[in-house]
Design a protein around this motif. Structure first.
Motif, PDB file in Angstrom:
ATOM      1  N   TRP A 196       0.828  -1.208   0.000  1.00 62.19           N
ATOM      2  CA  TRP A 196       0.000   0.000   0.000  1.00 62.19           C
ATOM      3  C   TRP A 196       0.862   1.258   0.000  1.00 62.19           C
ATOM      4  O   TRP A 196       0.521   2.265  -0.610  1.00 62.19           O
ATOM      5  N   MET A 197       1.999   1.191   0.681  1.00 62.43           N
ATOM      6  CA  MET A 197       2.904   2.337   0.710  1.00 62.43           C
ATOM      7  C   MET A 197       3.450   2.617  -0.699  1.00 62.43           C
ATOM      8  O   MET A 197       3.493   3.767  -1.142  1.00 62.43           O
ATOM      9  N   ILE A 198       3.847   1.545  -1.414  1.00 66.06           N
ATOM     10  CA  ILE A 198       4.362   1.712  -2.769  1.00 66.06           C
ATOM     11  C   ILE A 198       3.271   2.228  -3.695  1.00 66.06           C
ATOM     12  O   ILE A 198       3.510   3.104  -4.543  1.00 66.06           O
ATOM     13  N   LEU A 199       2.039   1.713  -3.527  1.00 63.33           N
ATOM     14  CA  LEU A 199       0.910   2.211  -4.323  1.00 63.33           C
ATOM     15  C   LEU A 199       0.712   3.708  -4.077  1.00 63.33           C
ATOM     16  O   LEU A 199       0.497   4.486  -5.007  1.00 63.33           O
ATOM     17  N   GLY A 200       0.810   4.092  -2.789  1.00 69.90           N
ATOM     18  CA  GLY A 200       0.673   5.515  -2.449  1.00 69.90           C
ATOM     19  C   GLY A 200       1.793   6.357  -3.014  1.00 69.90           C
ATOM     20  O   GLY A 200       1.560   7.477  -3.500  1.00 69.90           O
ATOM     21  N   LEU A 201       3.025   5.826  -2.988  1.00 69.27           N
ATOM     22  CA  LEU A 201       4.158   6.559  -3.562  1.00 69.27           C
ATOM     23  C   LEU A 201       3.965   6.743  -5.069  1.00 69.27           C
ATOM     24  O   LEU A 201       4.263   7.805  -5.618  1.00 69.27           O
ATOM     25  N   SER A 255       5.063  -2.869 -16.208  1.00 66.14           N
ATOM     26  CA  SER A 255       5.679  -3.543 -15.058  1.00 66.14           C
ATOM     27  C   SER A 255       5.744  -5.053 -15.229  1.00 66.14           C
ATOM     28  O   SER A 255       6.467  -5.731 -14.497  1.00 66.14           O
ATOM     29  N   LEU A 256       5.007  -5.616 -16.185  1.00 64.11           N
ATOM     30  CA  LEU A 256       4.887  -7.070 -16.285  1.00 64.11           C
ATOM     31  C   LEU A 256       6.190  -7.797 -16.621  1.00 64.11           C
ATOM     32  O   LEU A 256       6.405  -8.910 -16.150  1.00 64.11           O
ATOM     33  N   PRO A 257       7.088  -7.237 -17.454  1.00 65.72           N
ATOM     34  CA  PRO A 257       8.338  -7.961 -17.720  1.00 65.72           C
ATOM     35  C   PRO A 257       9.123  -8.301 -16.458  1.00 65.72           C
ATOM     36  O   PRO A 257       9.823  -9.308 -16.423  1.00 65.72           O
ATOM     37  N   PHE A 258       9.007  -7.478 -15.419  1.00 63.87           N
ATOM     38  CA  PHE A 258       9.746  -7.744 -14.182  1.00 63.87           C
ATOM     39  C   PHE A 258       9.227  -8.998 -13.486  1.00 63.87           C
ATOM     40  O   PHE A 258       9.965  -9.675 -12.786  1.00 63.87           O
ATOM     41  N   LEU A 345      10.946   3.363  -9.870  1.00 61.31           N
ATOM     42  CA  LEU A 345      11.682   2.116 -10.003  1.00 61.31           C
ATOM     43  C   LEU A 345      12.731   1.999  -8.902  1.00 61.31           C
ATOM     44  O   LEU A 345      12.896   0.943  -8.290  1.00 61.31           O
ATOM     45  N   GLY A 346      13.434   3.112  -8.640  1.00 57.69           N
ATOM     46  CA  GLY A 346      14.418   3.099  -7.570  1.00 57.69           C
ATOM     47  C   GLY A 346      13.797   2.808  -6.221  1.00 57.69           C
ATOM     48  O   GLY A 346      14.338   2.043  -5.422  1.00 57.69           O
ATOM     49  N   SER A 347      12.632   3.396  -5.944  1.00 60.75           N
ATOM     50  CA  SER A 347      11.966   3.189  -4.660  1.00 60.75           C
ATOM     51  C   SER A 347      11.550   1.740  -4.479  1.00 60.75           C
ATOM     52  O   SER A 347      11.641   1.195  -3.382  1.00 60.75           O
ATOM     53  N   THR A 348      11.102   1.089  -5.563  1.00 60.97           N
ATOM     54  CA  THR A 348      10.662  -0.292  -5.438  1.00 60.97           C
ATOM     55  C   THR A 348      11.835  -1.237  -5.242  1.00 60.97           C
ATOM     56  O   THR A 348      11.711  -2.254  -4.563  1.00 60.97           O
ATOM     57  N   THR A 349      12.995  -0.917  -5.833  1.00 64.42           N
ATOM     58  CA  THR A 349      14.157  -1.762  -5.598  1.00 64.42           C
ATOM     59  C   THR A 349      14.722  -1.540  -4.211  1.00 64.42           C
ATOM     60  O   THR A 349      15.281  -2.446  -3.606  1.00 64.42           O
ATOM     61  N   LEU A 350      14.559  -0.318  -3.677  1.00 55.88           N
ATOM     62  CA  LEU A 350      15.028  -0.043  -2.323  1.00 55.88           C
ATOM     63  C   LEU A 350      14.090  -0.626  -1.279  1.00 55.88           C
ATOM     64  O   LEU A 350      14.517  -1.017  -0.197  1.00 55.88           O
ATOM     65  N   ALA A 351      12.789  -0.670  -1.579  1.00 58.70           N
ATOM     66  CA  ALA A 351      11.815  -1.243  -0.654  1.00 58.70           C
ATOM     67  C   ALA A 351      11.809  -2.745  -0.856  1.00 58.70           C
ATOM     68  O   ALA A 351      11.262  -3.261  -1.821  1.00 58.70           O
ATOM     69  N   ALA A 356       8.912  -7.124  -8.094  1.00 60.82           N
ATOM     70  CA  ALA A 356       8.022  -7.061  -9.249  1.00 60.82           C
ATOM     71  C   ALA A 356       6.615  -6.629  -8.841  1.00 60.82           C
ATOM     72  O   ALA A 356       5.996  -5.791  -9.488  1.00 60.82           O
ATOM     73  N   VAL A 357       6.104  -7.196  -7.730  1.00 59.38           N
ATOM     74  CA  VAL A 357       4.769  -6.822  -7.255  1.00 59.38           C
ATOM     75  C   VAL A 357       4.765  -5.366  -6.809  1.00 59.38           C
ATOM     76  O   VAL A 357       3.827  -4.609  -7.079  1.00 59.38           O
ATOM     77  N   ASN A 358       5.835  -4.958  -6.110  1.00 63.50           N
ATOM     78  CA  ASN A 358       5.942  -3.561  -5.688  1.00 63.50           C
ATOM     79  C   ASN A 358       5.908  -2.616  -6.886  1.00 63.50           C
ATOM     80  O   ASN A 358       5.233  -1.584  -6.867  1.00 63.50           O
ATOM     81  N   LEU A 359       6.649  -2.987  -7.930  1.00 61.97           N
ATOM     82  CA  LEU A 359       6.712  -2.127  -9.110  1.00 61.97           C
ATOM     83  C   LEU A 359       5.349  -2.026  -9.784  1.00 61.97           C
ATOM     84  O   LEU A 359       4.939  -0.950 -10.220  1.00 61.97           O
ATOM     85  N   THR A 360       4.628  -3.150  -9.859  1.00 57.62           N
ATOM     86  CA  THR A 360       3.288  -3.117 -10.440  1.00 57.62           C
ATOM     87  C   THR A 360       2.378  -2.201  -9.635  1.00 57.62           C
ATOM     88  O   THR A 360       1.633  -1.387 -10.195  1.00 57.62           O
ATOM     89  N   ALA A 361       2.443  -2.316  -8.297  1.00 57.76           N
ATOM     90  CA  ALA A 361       1.621  -1.453  -7.446  1.00 57.76           C
ATOM     91  C   ALA A 361       1.972   0.013  -7.665  1.00 57.76           C
ATOM     92  O   ALA A 361       1.086   0.874  -7.777  1.00 57.76           O
ATOM     93  N   GLY A 362       3.271   0.309  -7.755  1.00 58.16           N
ATOM     94  CA  GLY A 362       3.691   1.685  -7.974  1.00 58.16           C
ATOM     95  C   GLY A 362       3.252   2.212  -9.331  1.00 58.16           C
ATOM     96  O   GLY A 362       2.794   3.357  -9.453  1.00 58.16           O
TER      97      GLY A 362
END
Length: 659
Positions: A196-201, A255-258, A345-351, A356-362
């Motif tokens: 949810w945090m990544i979605l919000g970001l 985001s799907l390729p990830f 992308l940077g935030s999802t790799t840091l979180a 991949a799921v984080n990136l899709t949410a973002g």
């Protein structure tokens, strides 16, 4: 540029049949045929999974990478007779690379004759490098150890030696009560909140993108187009809402390729996120993004792309035409959205977690924010009159984003420093750089200097002054943290850990705790002191690991339990230190895939995967000294949940002791 073309070419993806973890989409074998006393014919056969394809040795330059054979000791023990022949191939024009590519589907057969220069040679080694593609392309290697005696069928994999077999077996441990892992679902609570945090970001990033000069002027123009071009008002509103839906869909598809990367190798995204040189590359890219926001140059995708999409939208019309209009927006706004998406992308790799799921949410959050005004203003067109006019304030937004991009850039450089153990960007140096950046941003917001002629330093708006005050307050907060007046808990995970300091510390473990960084040593100590084990899978570049250590472990209810009741074993899965030569080995997964274990991080990452079926960090397990799992595993959770989990483990351990 080819990467960008390829990346945007992935938006039409059939994702129904991705490969299983550790499965190889091509299985190779070889055969040997004796022609004469000195000549042999070698045949290499690859069985290719449905939907995948492997490129020919002779595919056109400028496209995907060709297959390439390396014959070891060729010219010394033997020579090649003629070229390597191939079975039937398929030719197809690539819209992405604009060349005709040659590839195999279902089966690839290569044939090569050799002539011995030394009659006593009975074995040769061959390596095949190839690129196998579905929605994305993955570089692979196949190793062949070929015996020239007979026509025996031999699997095309590296053969494990006795040392590798023994070390591989030692990496697997005999866990008891393994069924307890994740039984209560506590491990998921942190990942859900993180999602949810990544979605919000992502949503916040989309809102910021709306304020940029590439997107903001498009809102009234596009909404007016739909409402005025339609004969019925309801149809115009429907088209505007459909346009917004397609914006969300496009960013979702990107985001799907990830997910495909993750399906091929469960640790590949973690490896990418913690790769030293990739983090350095991200640092350079974010610096480039920052200076584009400062106005020194503009980053754009080729104008021909936008022209083609615009022409397609006019030509096809209807629903498909609206889709191409949305795609045109994504392309023409890249100069403003690209750096923000890079930050996402940077935030999802840091979180840490499922990247991949984080990136899709973002991406979905980003697309939702971009799409929202098109739907809302179509429903309530009178609101368009309340929109502020485009002007210099958008330049201010871009410059502020430039400073934020620079701050994030140094986070990536810090990651490389931590993982590589360079010892350059210690905590104090990192904080000092951030302090300078945010003081400069404060001075800019208060009009002390400007970057472009569009900046107006004479008439500063109230909003700009307000953000200047916020930036000044944040700079002060950083200074107080540097002086140890405050603990910087709000930034947990971004600066390097406390023990990574220019001043000497008693231990290189979090919060000054005693910890072991080798599993066997930690277990031996636990048996000696008769205490349960807290097994901590962590990483140097793991943001959520630092958050847990600085916000949860430091709590007065948690710290005494860690210090007095448990033996802490911290295994860093992104540690790039090379193992001693005698400890490097090949590990064979249950699927048959063989992986060379060369670094400390590869060792502990593989250890986590094969024993706990997990690949994300932080990941915590409670064990007895005889390797009995005491309760479920947890990841990123709050203080109260973590305390209940630790105390539950102690109670279970006491019960096992009393039996």
């Amino acid at each position: 540029m080819r990467f960008l073309v390829f990346f945007f070419g992935l938006i039409f993806i059939n994702f129904s049949s991705s490969a299983q973890t550790d499965a190889d989409p091509a299985l190779w074998s070889h055969e040997v045929k004796k022609i004469s006393e000195t000549e042999y014919e070698l045949t290499f056969t690859g069985k290719i999974m449905e939907g995948w394809h492997v490129y020919s040795q002779y595919t056109a330059e400028g496209g995907s990478l060709p297959s390439e054979f390396t014959f070891e000791k060729e010219g010394e023990d033997y020579e090649l007779v003629g070229k390597t022949l191939e079975s039937e191939t398929i030719k197809e024009y690539s819209e992405i690379f604009e060349v005709e590519e040659t590839f195999f589907k279902k089966e690839a057969i290569f044939t090569q004759r050799i002539k011995l220069l030394k009659p006593e040679v009975r074995q040769i080694s061959v390596n095949l490098f190839y690129q196998i593609c579905k929605e994305v392309c993955i570089p692979k290697d196949a190793f062949f150890e070929i015996s020239l005696d007979g026509n025996a069928f031999v699997q095309s994999q590296k053969q494990l030696d006795e040392k590798s077999i023994a070390m591989g077996e030692s990496l697997r441990i005999d866990l008891k009560n393994k069924n307890l892992l994740n039984q209560n679902g506590l491990a998921e609570s942190g990942s859900k909140s993180n999602l949810w945090m990544i979605l919000g970001l992502g949503f916040l990033g989309g809102l910021i993108a709306l304020l940029t000069p590439c997107v903001f002027p498009m809102i009234p123009l596009t909404v007016s187009f739909f409402t005025k071009q339609s004969e019925q008002k309801s149809k115009g509103i429907g088209n505007a809402i459909l346009y917004g839906f397609f914006i969300v869909l496009i960013y979702f598809l990107l985001s799907l390729p990830f997910h495909l990367f993750d399906s091929v190798d469960s640790q590949i995204l973690n490896t990418i996120a913690t790769n030293i040189w990739l983090n350095v590359f991200f640092f350079i890219i974010f610096v480039v993004f920052a200076f584009s926001f400062f106005g020194y140059y503009e980053l754009t995708l080729p104008s021909s792309w936008a022209n083609k999409m615009d022409a397609a939208s006019s030509k096809v019309g209807g629903v498909l035409g609206i889709f191409f209009m949305a795609l045109t927006l994504a392309i023409v706004s890249f100069s403003c959205t690209g750096p923000i998406l890079g930050g996402l992308l940077g935030s999802t790799t840091l979180a840490e977690g499922d990247v991949a799921v984080n990136l899709t949410a973002g991406m979905v959050g980003f697309g939702l924010a971009l799409a929202l005004p098109f739907g809302l203003f179509a429903l309530f067109p009178a609101w368009l009159n309340s929109l502020p006019k485009s002007g210099g304030w958008m330049t201010t937004v871009k410059v502020v984003l430039g400073f934020l991009e620079l701050a994030l850039a140094f986070k990536f450089l810090s990651n490389a420093d931590l993982v590589g153990n360079w010892g350059i960007f210690k905590r104090e140096i990192f904080l000092g750089i951030w302090i300078v950046l945010f003081i400069l941003m404060t001075l800019y917001l208060f009009g002390a200097f400007n970057f472009t002629k569009e900046d107006n330093r004479k008439n500063l708006s109230v909003t700009r002054k307000l953000f200047g005050v916020i930036s000044l307050a944040f700079s002060t907060y950083l200074v107080l943290g540097l002086l140890n007046v405050t603990n910087l808990k709000l930034l947990s995970g971004f600066p390097p850990p406390d023990f990574y300091s220019v001043t000497e510390t008693e231990t290189d473990c979090p919060l000054g705790l005693e910890c072991f960084k080798d599993f066997k040593e930690g277990v031996a100590h636990a048996q000696e002191v008769n205490k349960p084990i807290l097994l901590d899978f962590t990483g140097w570049a793991c943001v959520n690991c630092r958050k847990m250590e600085e916000n949860v472990w430091s709590d007065s209810k948690i710290y005494p339990l860690l210090k007095e009741e448990y033996v802490l074993i911290s295994l860093y899965v992104d540690d790039r230190k090379k193992l001693p030569e005698d400890e490097i080995f090949d590990f064979k997964f249950d699927s048959g895939r063989i992986k060379t274990i060369e670094t400390i991080g590869q060792k502990w990452g593989t250890f986590q995967t094969v024993n706990f079926n997990a690949a994300s960090q932080p990941y915590y397990v409670l064990l007895s000294p005889n390797l009995e799992i005491l309760n479920d595993a947890v990841q990123y959770v709050d203080v109260d949940t973590y305390e209940r989990w630790l105390r539950s483990g102690l109670e279970k351990y006491q019960l096992t002791m009393n039996k």
